[in-house]
Design a protein around this motif. Structure first.
Motif, PDB file in Angstrom:
ATOM      1  N   GLN A  55       0.814  -1.062  -0.011  1.00 20.36           N
ATOM      2  CA  GLN A  55       0.054  -0.058   0.004  1.00 20.36           C
ATOM      3  C   GLN A  55       0.839   1.378   0.016  1.00 20.36           C
ATOM      4  O   GLN A  55       0.381   2.346  -0.545  1.00 20.36           O
ATOM      5  CB  GLN A  55      -0.889   0.107   1.315  1.00 20.36           C
ATOM      6  CG  GLN A  55      -1.991  -1.092   1.100  1.00 20.36           C
ATOM      7  CD  GLN A  55      -3.058  -0.912   2.354  1.00 20.36           C
ATOM      8  OE1 GLN A  55      -2.908  -1.642   3.424  1.00 20.36           O
ATOM      9  NE2 GLN A  55      -3.901  -0.054   2.169  1.00 20.36           N
ATOM     10  N   PHE A 110      -6.398   3.023  -5.815  1.00 16.37           N
ATOM     11  CA  PHE A 110      -6.319   4.357  -5.829  1.00 16.37           C
ATOM     12  C   PHE A 110      -7.206   5.422  -5.673  1.00 16.37           C
ATOM     13  O   PHE A 110      -8.175   5.007  -6.336  1.00 16.37           O
ATOM     14  CB  PHE A 110      -5.242   4.708  -6.931  1.00 16.37           C
ATOM     15  CG  PHE A 110      -3.854   4.288  -7.139  1.00 16.37           C
ATOM     16  CD1 PHE A 110      -2.906   4.507  -5.985  1.00 16.37           C
ATOM     17  CD2 PHE A 110      -3.466   3.082  -7.763  1.00 16.37           C
ATOM     18  CE1 PHE A 110      -1.622   3.958  -6.056  1.00 16.37           C
ATOM     19  CE2 PHE A 110      -2.085   2.684  -7.686  1.00 16.37           C
ATOM     20  CZ  PHE A 110      -1.340   2.982  -6.627  1.00 16.37           C
ATOM     21  N   GLN A 115      -1.416   9.554  -2.487  1.00 17.24           N
ATOM     22  CA  GLN A 115      -0.529   8.829  -3.237  1.00 17.24           C
ATOM     23  C   GLN A 115      -0.713   7.085  -2.882  1.00 17.24           C
ATOM     24  O   GLN A 115       0.007   6.288  -3.317  1.00 17.24           O
ATOM     25  CB  GLN A 115       0.851   9.275  -2.961  1.00 17.24           C
ATOM     26  CG  GLN A 115       1.085  10.532  -3.836  1.00 17.24           C
ATOM     27  CD  GLN A 115       2.590  10.777  -3.495  1.00 17.24           C
ATOM     28  OE1 GLN A 115       2.940  10.988  -2.177  1.00 17.24           O
ATOM     29  NE2 GLN A 115       3.327  11.280  -4.411  1.00 17.24           N
ATOM     30  N   THR A 117      -2.497   3.468  -1.845  1.00 15.22           N
ATOM     31  CA  THR A 117      -3.562   3.114  -2.147  1.00 15.22           C
ATOM     32  C   THR A 117      -4.211   2.550  -1.053  1.00 15.22           C
ATOM     33  O   THR A 117      -3.832   2.319  -0.034  1.00 15.22           O
ATOM     34  CB  THR A 117      -3.253   1.787  -3.201  1.00 15.22           C
ATOM     35  OG1 THR A 117      -4.371   0.813  -3.519  1.00 15.22           O
ATOM     36  CG2 THR A 117      -2.320   0.646  -2.292  1.00 15.22           C
TER      37      THR A 117
END
Length: 212
Positions: A55, A110, A115, A117
């Motif tokens: 992530q 996203f 920025q 996820t």
């Protein structure tokens, strides 16, 4: 014996890459294993690859508090000639190669304004692969023609006596074309698809048994 299998419980990890000469650490958070691809060839070292989806990643010069960083293992690699492969519960002496792809089909999520996820989306577990076998019997060809289900099990023992076993309890052969190349042995390139086994409630099992 320790047993793990493809299931529905999600697990994420934090991983670090330490560049000691720069005193910099790449820290990846929210990491999940997406793909596993073992490769077994006759008279060769057993290899494999893993794909990981995370992530977020940050740069830092501080190690995680309480983390343990061990030296690389110095164990000997596993080789295919110390292995046993069973098809349909019967040991096979005709199969020369096995490749397997296990995919969880993770996808990044996203969003606008970040920025990082969100937790990746999770798809259906898909296990497929291919075996190559000498064409010294019509057994596998008949299973393809008759749409007969079978199973695969491959076990390896290292020099210390540790045992690792990959089990595909239910597979279907999707093709079996004879491959004729000159005067050499005729082989069958046999792709397969693993299916959900209702008894074990999975499509793949990995067992590890430590040496006594």
């Amino acid at each position: 014996t320790y047993r793990i299998k493809a299931g529905t419980t999600r697990r994420s990890y934090t991983m670090e890459r330490n560049f000691a000469d720069l005193e910099q650490i790449m820290r990846f958070t929210g990491c999940e294993i997406d793909k596993m691809s073992p490769q077994v060839s006759a008279n060769a070292i057993v290899t494999g690859a893993f794909s990981i989806m995370g992530q977020d990643m940050v740069l830092t010069d501080d190690e995680l508090s309480g983390a343990t960083y061990e030296d690389p293992a110095m164990t000997a690699p596993t080789v295919s000639f110390r292995g046993v492969l069973k098809e349909g519960g019967v040991e096979s002496v005709a199969i020369t190669e096995l490749s397997l792809n296990l995919e969880n089909n993770l996808g990044p999520c996203f969003v606008i304004g970040s920025q990082v996820t969100q937790q990746p989306s999770l798809g259906v577990s898909n296990a497929s692969g291919q075996i190559t076998a000498y064409f010294n019997s019509t057994s596998l060809l008949e299973k393809f023609l008759n749409d007969t289900e079978t199973s695969l099990e491959v076990s390896f023992t290292d020099v210390a006596g540790n045992l690792i076993t990959l089990i595909l309890p239910r597979i279907v052969i999707t093709a079996a074309p004879p491959d004729v190349k000159g005067d050499g042995p005729i082989t069958l390139a046999i792709p397969f698809q693993a299916l959900l086994d209702t008894t074990t409630q999975t499509n793949i099992i990995v067992e590890r048994k430590a040496a006594a």
